[in-house]
Design an enzyme around this catalytic site. Sequence first.
Site, PDB file in Angstrom:
ATOM      1  N   ASN A 154     -21.232  24.638 -31.663  1.00 52.18           N
ATOM      2  CA  ASN A 154     -20.198  25.628 -31.372  1.00 52.18           C
ATOM      3  C   ASN A 154     -19.737  26.242 -32.685  1.00 52.18           C
ATOM      4  O   ASN A 154     -20.231  25.895 -33.761  1.00 52.18           O
ATOM      5  CB  ASN A 154     -19.039  24.995 -30.589  1.00 52.18           C
TER       6      ASN A 154
ATOM      7  N   ASP B 143     -19.394  19.226 -24.903  1.00 50.67           N
ATOM      8  CA  ASP B 143     -19.207  18.558 -23.618  1.00 50.67           C
ATOM      9  C   ASP B 143     -20.508  17.975 -23.086  1.00 50.67           C
ATOM     10  O   ASP B 143     -20.500  16.984 -22.360  1.00 50.67           O
ATOM     11  CB  ASP B 143     -18.645  19.545 -22.586  1.00 50.67           C
TER      12      ASP B 143
ATOM     13  N   ASP C 270     -16.283  11.050 -23.398  1.00 46.46           N
ATOM     14  CA  ASP C 270     -14.963  11.667 -23.531  1.00 46.46           C
ATOM     15  C   ASP C 270     -14.158  10.825 -24.518  1.00 46.46           C
ATOM     16  O   ASP C 270     -13.475   9.870 -24.136  1.00 46.46           O
ATOM     17  CB  ASP C 270     -14.283  11.729 -22.162  1.00 46.46           C
ATOM     18  N   ILE C 271     -14.257  11.164 -25.785  1.00 46.64           N
ATOM     19  CA  ILE C 271     -13.661  10.330 -26.835  1.00 46.64           C
ATOM     20  C   ILE C 271     -12.144  10.272 -26.700  1.00 46.64           C
ATOM     21  O   ILE C 271     -11.525   9.202 -26.810  1.00 46.64           O
ATOM     22  CB  ILE C 271     -14.058  10.856 -28.232  1.00 46.64           C
ATOM     23  N   LEU C 272     -11.519  11.410 -26.447  1.00 48.13           N
ATOM     24  CA  LEU C 272     -10.064  11.463 -26.314  1.00 48.13           C
ATOM     25  C   LEU C 272      -9.587  10.571 -25.170  1.00 48.13           C
ATOM     26  O   LEU C 272      -8.647   9.781 -25.330  1.00 48.13           O
ATOM     27  CB  LEU C 272      -9.621  12.909 -26.098  1.00 48.13           C
TER      28      LEU C 272
ATOM     29  N   LYS D 279      -5.111  19.205 -19.016  1.00 49.23           N
ATOM     30  CA  LYS D 279      -5.955  18.347 -19.855  1.00 49.23           C
ATOM     31  C   LYS D 279      -5.171  17.155 -20.378  1.00 49.23           C
ATOM     32  O   LYS D 279      -5.684  16.035 -20.405  1.00 49.23           O
ATOM     33  CB  LYS D 279      -6.533  19.161 -21.020  1.00 49.23           C
TER      34      LYS D 279
ATOM     35  N   LYS E 145      -6.461  13.428 -19.594  1.00 47.20           N
ATOM     36  CA  LYS E 145      -6.963  12.588 -20.682  1.00 47.20           C
ATOM     37  C   LYS E 145      -6.070  11.386 -20.961  1.00 47.20           C
ATOM     38  O   LYS E 145      -6.516  10.378 -21.494  1.00 47.20           O
ATOM     39  CB  LYS E 145      -7.112  13.406 -21.968  1.00 47.20           C
TER      40      LYS E 145
END
Length: 400
Positions: free
Chosen positions: A208, A276, A304-306, A336, A340
């Site tokens: 990105n 993602d 999904d690290i967070l 979100k 999360k």
Amino acid sequence: MLAQKRILLIIGGGIAAYKSLDLIRRFKERGAEVTPVLTKAGAEFVTPLSVSALAGQKVFGDLFDLTDEAEMGHIELSRAADLIVVAPATADLMAKAAQGHANDLASTVLLATDTRVLLAPAMNIRMWTHPATQRNIETLKADGQAFVGPNEGDMACGEFGPGRMSEPLEIVAAAEAMLADGPLAGRKIVVTSGPTHEPIDPVRYIANRSSGAQGTAIARALVALGAEVVFVTGPADVAPPEGVVLKRVETANDMRKAVMEALPADAAIFAAAVADWRVSNAADSKMKKTKTGLPALEFAENPDILADVSKDKARPALVVGFAAETDDVIENATAKRKRKGCDWIVANDVSPKTGIMGGSENAVTIIDENGADNWPRMGKDQVARKLAERISEALQGKQK
């Protein structure tokens, strides 16, 4: 942060002892005074003359030196320093320190001290993972001694894995954090930054437009407030900040592993733009054009690290996520945060018209349990300083 600080450097016996010479130079160029203690085994890898020349000080090594011990030298050495650094900290040295042995100058100094101690382990992977070593590490941590590393990589013995001594600048960063006087002194904070690169084949990848500028600025601002920052960065366009423990990664899986290894921490700031998805059928060799048409790429979700850190048993007291959105910024970011399980979300509009992704400015909204706090557009360094101050205020009163 190290100007006029007194560092007692204990050099253990391992191949990584050669790094101690550069470590002395790094401490000295930051204004620190380095007094070296060279173990008998350490002297098999580096010479007293080279250590003394770099430190500009006498090298201590003999517990039974008549002149030094007439003045209770080991007691004076153990208590005159602002920080004791053991690099390399061998399995033998750590075992002695954990069990309270005192049969040479280095172990006697460690037993007699009331000064803070920073250990930089270095050993073969099997020695590092051995239950006895891990028990000793837990004992030393319970006694209040701090660790930096070890890193993972190739070893002199030909094996690969954890056990490599941290690089000199990583050790310096950890020492600076321990000696810092700011409001975040004694606080450990993990910061992720930059993009991730997900391979398609050995020469192509999915990425990105994140430059890593905002995450880098945040890490720099936290260091300025005295925090020990573990900086986990993907392949960013900007150079990493000084004064951090640097962990370079490529993929989302790499980043998750580095973050989990950095826990426990007081706070975790997830500024990285993690992909993602990844290509689940990435090729081992370069894909070629063929007459049969385009190659079929199959995708899988990245970790999904967070969310993983927010739910982890070693969850930091403060977990901050980022939401780079192009539409319905506040609504998407608010959803979100709840999804999360993090404490705050730093939301921003990264649609092309804003020029924020990869630019020098940012306009963020901080979303927490109380709602949304809109900040005006400003330079990313200003955003970082303001966010670091807010993090500092949030951690005040939270138990270390």
